[in-house]
Structure formats: C-alpha cells, structure tokens
Design a protein around this motif. Sequence first.
Motif, short mmCIF file in Angstrom:
data_model
loop_
_atom_site.label_atom_id
_atom_site.label_comp_id
_atom_site.label_asym_id
_atom_site.label_seq_id
_atom_site.Cartn_x
_atom_site.Cartn_y
_atom_site.Cartn_z
N LYS A 28 12.91 79.94 22.46
CA LYS A 28 13.96 80.33 21.54
C LYS A 28 13.64 81.68 20.93
CE LYS A 28 15.00 75.58 20.35
NZ LYS A 28 15.08 74.59 19.30
N ASP A 30 13.16 84.36 18.05
CA ASP A 30 12.51 84.22 16.75
C ASP A 30 13.45 84.74 15.65
OD1 ASP A 30 10.50 83.54 15.02
OD2 ASP A 30 9.52 85.49 15.14
N GLU A 31 14.54 84.00 15.43
CA GLU A 31 15.48 84.35 14.38
C GLU A 31 16.14 83.09 13.84
OE1 GLU A 31 19.26 85.42 17.27
OE2 GLU A 31 18.26 87.02 16.19
N LYS A 81 14.61 86.63 9.90
CA LYS A 81 13.39 86.08 10.49
C LYS A 81 13.14 84.70 9.86
CE LYS A 81 11.15 89.82 12.44
NZ LYS A 81 11.44 89.76 13.85
N PRO A 82 12.55 83.78 10.60
CA PRO A 82 12.23 82.47 10.03
C PRO A 82 11.26 82.60 8.86
CG PRO A 82 12.04 82.40 12.42
CD PRO A 82 12.24 83.84 12.02
N SER A 113 13.89 77.79 9.57
CA SER A 113 12.96 77.83 10.69
C SER A 113 13.66 78.49 11.88
CB SER A 113 12.48 76.43 11.04
OG SER A 113 13.58 75.59 11.32
N ALA A 114 12.94 78.70 12.97
CA ALA A 114 13.47 79.39 14.15
C ALA A 114 14.69 78.64 14.69
CB ALA A 114 12.41 79.51 15.22
N GLN A 115 15.74 79.38 14.95
CA GLN A 115 17.00 78.88 15.51
C GLN A 115 17.73 77.89 14.61
OE1 GLN A 115 18.74 79.79 18.43
NE2 GLN A 115 17.36 81.50 18.13
#
Length: 126
Positions: A28, A30-31, A81-82, A113-115
């Motif tokens: 995934k 990293d956003e 960003k996460p 968190s990521a995604q």
Amino acid sequence: MKKFIVALCASLLLVACKTGVYSVTSGKADEAMISFLLDDEESIQVTVDGKDTYEIKTVRTQDWRKKPNIKKTAKNTIYVKPGQHTVVVSMREKDGYYSTTMKSKYEHKVFVSAQEHKMVQLHKNK
C-alpha cells in the motif's frame, strides 16, 4: 536426424535458462486520507500541523450515510502521511450583511494509519 535432435535439446536447454534479475514490490502507498462531513456542502479551510492549508468542500452527511460516493469524496479529501496530526478547520461566518470572516470551528488531534480514510463529523453550531 541426429543433428535435429541435438539442436532441439540445445535450444530447450537455452530456453530453460532464466536470464536477468526481476524484482517485484507491492504494498500500500504510505499515505492516509481525511475528509470532513457536514449537514450541507460548504467550503472550509483546513490547516494540518500548522503548516499546510487546504481549501476544500465538506461532504454532505446524509449523502455519505446513504450511499458513500468515493469519486465525489476523493475531490474533497486531504492526503497526509500516516501518524498523528493536528487539524484546524475554519469556516466562513457572516459578520455583517456582506462581510464574512474565517473562524476556527474544529481543532483536534487526528491519528490515521496507512491507507485509512478518516471521516471527521463537523457541526455547524459548534
């Protein structure tokens, strides 16, 4: 015939050899995403961590609850960003007949968190 069999075996051996290096990466991005819900679609100004400012529109709560429209929401989404972020939302309020000013309505720490797509519910009377 013997030459044909030798040529066939040689070509099969050469074809069977793997040449080159291949690498495959997946995963995934990293956003993370943040969107804002409000009873009416309204322009807001969002400041993330005190440095990045965005002008976006809110997503109508009723529309989102009935049938989440990802394409429409994507236009009104902030990509970050996460991690933990301080989010300040400012909305326009009338001071007089014609003039409006931006007033902070929402200030909160948001962890994503990521995604993850975090939907923040705003209230106009707050």
